[in-house]
Design a protein around this motif. Structure first.
Motif, PDB file in Angstrom:
ATOM      1  N   GLU A  25      -4.833 -10.821   0.709  1.00  0.00           N
ATOM      2  CA  GLU A  25      -4.065 -10.738   0.168  1.00  0.00           C
ATOM      3  C   GLU A  25      -2.380  -9.624   0.089  1.00  0.00           C
ATOM      4  OE1 GLU A  25      -8.163 -10.261  -2.064  1.00  0.00           O
ATOM      5  OE2 GLU A  25      -7.320  -8.952  -0.292  1.00  0.00           O
ATOM      6  N   LEU A  26      -2.466  -9.138   0.951  1.00  0.00           N
ATOM      7  CA  LEU A  26      -1.879  -8.252   1.469  1.00  0.00           C
ATOM      8  C   LEU A  26      -0.677 -10.164   2.065  1.00  0.00           C
ATOM      9  CD1 LEU A  26      -1.994  -5.518   2.784  1.00  0.00           C
ATOM     10  CD2 LEU A  26       0.119  -6.612   1.077  1.00  0.00           C
ATOM     11  N   ILE A  27      -1.445 -10.752   3.520  1.00  0.00           N
ATOM     12  CA  ILE A  27      -0.793 -12.209   3.748  1.00  0.00           C
ATOM     13  C   ILE A  27      -0.452 -12.472   2.691  1.00  0.00           C
ATOM     14  CG2 ILE A  27      -1.205 -13.676   5.862  1.00  0.00           C
ATOM     15  CD1 ILE A  27      -3.760 -11.609   6.591  1.00  0.00           C
ATOM     16  N   ASP A  28      -1.801 -13.599   1.854  1.00  0.00           N
ATOM     17  CA  ASP A  28      -0.611 -14.420   0.730  1.00  0.00           C
ATOM     18  C   ASP A  28       0.679 -14.249   0.481  1.00  0.00           C
ATOM     19  OD1 ASP A  28      -2.815 -16.252   1.618  1.00  0.00           O
ATOM     20  OD2 ASP A  28      -4.034 -15.427  -0.271  1.00  0.00           O
TER      21      ASP A  28
ATOM     22  N   PHE B 137       2.439 -11.784   1.765  1.00  0.00           N
ATOM     23  CA  PHE B 137       4.190 -11.955   2.575  1.00  0.00           C
ATOM     24  C   PHE B 137       4.580 -13.285   2.757  1.00  0.00           C
ATOM     25  CE2 PHE B 137       5.295 -13.245   6.907  1.00  0.00           C
ATOM     26  CZ  PHE B 137       6.677 -11.828   7.246  1.00  0.00           C
ATOM     27  N   LEU B 138       3.532 -14.216   3.145  1.00  0.00           N
ATOM     28  CA  LEU B 138       3.730 -15.595   2.882  1.00  0.00           C
ATOM     29  C   LEU B 138       4.838 -16.069   1.736  1.00  0.00           C
ATOM     30  CD1 LEU B 138       0.977 -17.525   4.834  1.00  0.00           C
ATOM     31  CD2 LEU B 138       2.667 -16.794   5.789  1.00  0.00           C
ATOM     32  N   GLN B 139       4.342 -15.765   0.830  1.00  0.00           N
ATOM     33  CA  GLN B 139       4.944 -15.947  -0.121  1.00  0.00           C
ATOM     34  C   GLN B 139       5.984 -15.587  -0.597  1.00  0.00           C
ATOM     35  OE1 GLN B 139       3.941 -18.323  -2.844  1.00  0.00           O
ATOM     36  NE2 GLN B 139       6.557 -17.948  -3.779  1.00  0.00           N
ATOM     37  N   GLU B 140       7.085 -14.296   0.082  1.00  0.00           N
ATOM     38  CA  GLU B 140       7.727 -13.720   0.493  1.00  0.00           C
ATOM     39  C   GLU B 140       8.414 -14.326   1.157  1.00  0.00           C
ATOM     40  OE1 GLU B 140       8.362  -9.424   0.298  1.00  0.00           O
ATOM     41  OE2 GLU B 140       7.020  -9.105  -1.224  1.00  0.00           O
ATOM     42  N   LYS B 141       8.859 -15.371   2.305  1.00  0.00           N
ATOM     43  CA  LYS B 141       8.836 -15.723   3.184  1.00  0.00           C
ATOM     44  C   LYS B 141       9.714 -16.939   3.157  1.00  0.00           C
ATOM     45  CE  LYS B 141      10.053 -13.692   6.868  1.00  0.00           C
ATOM     46  NZ  LYS B 141      11.274 -13.469   7.779  1.00  0.00           N
ATOM     47  N   GLU B 142       8.251 -17.778   1.794  1.00  0.00           N
ATOM     48  CA  GLU B 142       8.910 -19.228   1.179  1.00  0.00           C
ATOM     49  C   GLU B 142       9.852 -18.949   0.374  1.00  0.00           C
ATOM     50  OE1 GLU B 142       6.481 -22.235  -1.512  1.00  0.00           O
ATOM     51  OE2 GLU B 142       5.512 -20.981  -0.992  1.00  0.00           O
ATOM     52  N   ASN B 143      10.043 -17.848  -0.216  1.00  0.00           N
ATOM     53  CA  ASN B 143      10.687 -17.569  -0.935  1.00  0.00           C
ATOM     54  C   ASN B 143      12.463 -17.223  -1.003  1.00  0.00           C
ATOM     55  OD1 ASN B 143       8.937 -17.541  -3.843  1.00  0.00           O
ATOM     56  ND2 ASN B 143       8.650 -15.355  -3.622  1.00  0.00           N
ATOM     57  N   GLU B 144      12.254 -16.702   0.065  1.00  0.00           N
ATOM     58  CA  GLU B 144      13.993 -16.265   1.542  1.00  0.00           C
ATOM     59  C   GLU B 144      13.648 -18.480   2.106  1.00  0.00           C
ATOM     60  OE1 GLU B 144      12.108 -13.943   4.184  1.00  0.00           O
ATOM     61  OE2 GLU B 144      12.361 -12.027   3.372  1.00  0.00           O
ATOM     62  N   GLY B 145      13.109 -18.609   2.141  1.00  0.00           N
ATOM     63  CA  GLY B 145      13.369 -20.483   2.730  1.00  0.00           C
ATOM     64  C   GLY B 145      13.174 -20.029   4.030  1.00  0.00           C
ATOM     65  N   CYS B 146      12.610 -19.626   4.594  1.00  0.00           N
ATOM     66  CA  CYS B 146      12.163 -20.103   6.254  1.00  0.00           C
ATOM     67  C   CYS B 146      10.795 -20.452   6.612  1.00  0.00           C
ATOM     68  CB  CYS B 146      11.481 -18.386   6.517  1.00  0.00           C
ATOM     69  SG  CYS B 146      12.861 -17.041   6.259  1.00  0.00           S
TER      70      CYS B 146
END
Length: 267
Positions: free
Chosen positions: A253-256, A258-267
């Motif tokens: 859950e935490l990994i997902d 984090f990855l979602q936030e990274k995706e939102n940042e456009g990384c």
């Protein structure tokens, strides 16, 4: 029969003497040997007596070396035996020296073990298993080790394990709770604490994290993983990140998240 014609003090050692027989230097002896055999000018000695005196003098020299070795700290009997062997004294001489040291209370393996345990306990850095292993390496018999370790009671072991565990937890605060717990348990095992002591101590060690603390640790480790895998993209990037962070103890859950936030940042 050979006759002692001169006895003189050695220049570099006032407690040793040179013995001359028939006007020729014969051998050197310790003061204790000189007195014991009543060596003086004009005394007749047999070849057997000369051999005996030289043997006794070897014992005195080895004894003095052992006492010097003991002057730095307490030693076990096995440590002294090893030391004298390295100095190339013969086994009968070593045995005689150890007998004298025991008689004069210079060595006492039970007291040595007890003192060693007290020192290690006061330092608070080792469990009973490690202390026992180190004493065995020093040649102390099991019966003395077990008796000495009786002074290291379970209450003290638990307190020491808690202190060490908290140090490990603090050092690894940026890791996931599950990994911190594993590191603490593994560390205490390597330090020689038994399982039941570790189990009790872990109830008091402050390694657990609330949601915010776990997320902060996730951010730290997630950024590290991202820097490592940022050259990958898409599915491959996602899988490598998940594998890395899961191995570091974080939940899916935490990994997902984090990855979602990274995706939102456009990384």
């Amino acid at each position: 029969m050979p006759i002692i014609t001169k006895v003189s003090t050695q220049k570099n050692s006032t407690d040793r003497y040179n013995v001359f027989i028939d006007e020729k230097f014969a051998f050197g002896v310790d003061e204790e040997v000189l007195i014991r055999f009543r060596l003086r000018k004009g005394k007749e000695v047999t070849e057997l007596e000369i051999t005996q005196m030289q043997y006794e003098d070897e014992i005195r020299k080895a004894l003095n070396a052992a006492i010097y070795f003991l002057s730095f700290r307490m030693r076990s009997e096995a440590e002294i035996r090893t030391y004298l062997k390295k100095k190339e004294w013969e086994e009968p001489v070593i045995q005689a020296v150890l007998h004298k040291l025991n008689e004069q209370k210079y060595i006492d393996d039970l007291e040595f073990a007890a003192a060693y345990v007290r020192t290690q306990v006061n330092g608070g850095k080792k469990g009973p298993g490690t202390i026992k292993k180190e004493l065995k390496q020093k040649g102390v018999e099991d019966q003395f080790i077990d008796e000495a370790l009786s002074f290291y009671n379970e209450e003290q072991q638990i307190d020491d394990a808690i202190q060490l565990g908290n140090k490990v937890a603090k050092k690894n605060s940026s890791l996931a709770e599950r990994i911190v717990k594993q590191k603490i348990e593994q560390f205490l095992l390597t330090k020689g604490f038994p399982f039941h002591i570790i189990s009790i101590a872990m109830e008091e060690v402050e390694y657990e994290k609330d949601d915010d603390e776990e997320w902060k640790a996730m951010l730290i480790q997630g950024e590290k993983a991202h820097r490592r895998f940022h050259n990958f993209s898409g599915y491959e990037y996602e899988q490598k990140m998940k594998q890395s962070l899961f191995r570091k103890g974080f939940s899916i859950e935490l990994i997902d998240r984090f990855l979602q936030e990274k995706e939102n940042e456009g990384c």
